[in-house]
Design a protein around this motif. Sequence first.
Motif, PDB file in Angstrom:
ATOM      1  N   GLN A 195       0.810  -1.185  -0.044  1.00  0.00           N
ATOM      2  CA  GLN A 195      -0.235   0.007   0.004  1.00  0.00           C
ATOM      3  C   GLN A 195       0.957   1.276   0.021  1.00  0.00           C
ATOM      4  OE1 GLN A 195      -2.515  -0.816   3.421  1.00  0.00           O
ATOM      5  NE2 GLN A 195      -4.097  -1.027   2.216  1.00  0.00           N
ATOM      6  N   LEU A 196       0.326   2.117  -0.738  1.00  0.00           N
ATOM      7  CA  LEU A 196       1.105   3.562  -0.838  1.00  0.00           C
ATOM      8  C   LEU A 196       0.798   4.311   0.634  1.00  0.00           C
ATOM      9  CD1 LEU A 196       1.544   5.698  -3.888  1.00  0.00           C
ATOM     10  CD2 LEU A 196       0.723   6.689  -1.796  1.00  0.00           C
ATOM     11  N   ILE A 197       1.680   4.780   1.334  1.00  0.00           N
ATOM     12  CA  ILE A 197       1.527   5.602   2.603  1.00  0.00           C
ATOM     13  C   ILE A 197       1.884   6.912   2.593  1.00  0.00           C
ATOM     14  CG2 ILE A 197       1.470   3.293   3.981  1.00  0.00           C
ATOM     15  CD1 ILE A 197       4.246   4.174   4.945  1.00  0.00           C
ATOM     16  N   LEU A 198       2.698   7.223   1.625  1.00  0.00           N
ATOM     17  CA  LEU A 198       3.301   8.461   1.419  1.00  0.00           C
ATOM     18  C   LEU A 198       3.402   9.068   0.115  1.00  0.00           C
ATOM     19  CD1 LEU A 198       4.283  11.113   2.948  1.00  0.00           C
ATOM     20  CD2 LEU A 198       6.466  10.132   2.627  1.00  0.00           C
ATOM     21  N   TYR A 199       3.054  10.183  -0.430  1.00  0.00           N
ATOM     22  CA  TYR A 199       3.218  10.856  -1.555  1.00  0.00           C
ATOM     23  C   TYR A 199       3.915  12.222  -1.259  1.00  0.00           C
ATOM     24  CZ  TYR A 199       3.642  12.911  -6.359  1.00  0.00           C
ATOM     25  OH  TYR A 199       4.016  13.380  -7.470  1.00  0.00           O
ATOM     26  N   GLN A 200       5.116  12.591  -1.588  1.00  0.00           N
ATOM     27  CA  GLN A 200       5.725  14.087  -1.540  1.00  0.00           C
ATOM     28  C   GLN A 200       6.321  14.472  -2.729  1.00  0.00           C
ATOM     29  OE1 GLN A 200       5.600  15.824   1.491  1.00  0.00           O
ATOM     30  NE2 GLN A 200       6.242  17.311   0.180  1.00  0.00           N
ATOM     31  N   PRO A 201       5.762  15.575  -3.350  1.00  0.00           N
ATOM     32  CA  PRO A 201       6.418  16.161  -4.576  1.00  0.00           C
ATOM     33  C   PRO A 201       7.303  17.510  -3.990  1.00  0.00           C
ATOM     34  CG  PRO A 201       4.420  16.874  -4.290  1.00  0.00           C
ATOM     35  CD  PRO A 201       4.628  15.888  -3.034  1.00  0.00           C
ATOM     36  N   THR A 202       8.108  17.852  -4.845  1.00  0.00           N
ATOM     37  CA  THR A 202       8.865  18.987  -4.437  1.00  0.00           C
ATOM     38  C   THR A 202       8.875  19.817  -5.961  1.00  0.00           C
ATOM     39  OG1 THR A 202      10.164  17.930  -2.605  1.00  0.00           O
ATOM     40  CG2 THR A 202      11.140  20.191  -4.042  1.00  0.00           C
ATOM     41  N   PRO A 203       8.109  20.820  -6.171  1.00  0.00           N
ATOM     42  CA  PRO A 203       8.259  21.438  -7.399  1.00  0.00           C
ATOM     43  C   PRO A 203       9.719  21.794  -7.853  1.00  0.00           C
ATOM     44  CG  PRO A 203       6.480  22.583  -6.204  1.00  0.00           C
ATOM     45  CD  PRO A 203       7.422  21.411  -5.161  1.00  0.00           C
ATOM     46  N   ILE A 204       9.992  21.778  -9.177  1.00  0.00           N
ATOM     47  CA  ILE A 204      11.422  21.973  -9.812  1.00  0.00           C
ATOM     48  C   ILE A 204      11.032  23.701 -10.211  1.00  0.00           C
ATOM     49  CG2 ILE A 204      13.068  21.636 -11.470  1.00  0.00           C
ATOM     50  CD1 ILE A 204      12.207  18.670 -11.345  1.00  0.00           C
ATOM     51  N   PRO A 205      11.826  24.333  -9.803  1.00  0.00           N
ATOM     52  CA  PRO A 205      11.571  26.006 -10.467  1.00  0.00           C
ATOM     53  C   PRO A 205      12.081  26.037 -11.905  1.00  0.00           C
ATOM     54  CG  PRO A 205      13.180  25.952  -8.408  1.00  0.00           C
ATOM     55  CD  PRO A 205      12.747  24.405  -8.890  1.00  0.00           C
TER      56      PRO A 205
END
Length: 126
Positions: free
Chosen positions: A116-126
Amino acid sequence: MSDETTIADIRKLEAARRQAMLDGDTAAMDALLAPDLLYTHSNAQSDSKAQYLEKLGSGFVRYLSIAMHDQAIRPLGDAAALVTGRMAAEIEMGGARRSLNNLFAVLWQKRGSTWQLILYQPTPIP
């Protein structure tokens, strides 16, 4: 379980997740997401599983295209795996079209015999 098996399993799950996002398939997403999911968006807002599924199911969030690049899958023992990479996507959120270009981290955990997926964390690329 071998690292190769874990990597193959997670690769399939990531492909299924991407397709479910594109299809707006809340039933498929429900099966992939952990009850205690923390899903953070590139605008820094976070959703629980129920909130994310509501946004996807209502059409508030629509994924028009998703491309994953430089995806790396790292098994963390027998019951967890970290996926990192870059995602380029076209979405509609609240009726406004946006282009996303993010680095991301996804954490999968094996609970019983189910990943199961428990975490999704994105970081925008400027």
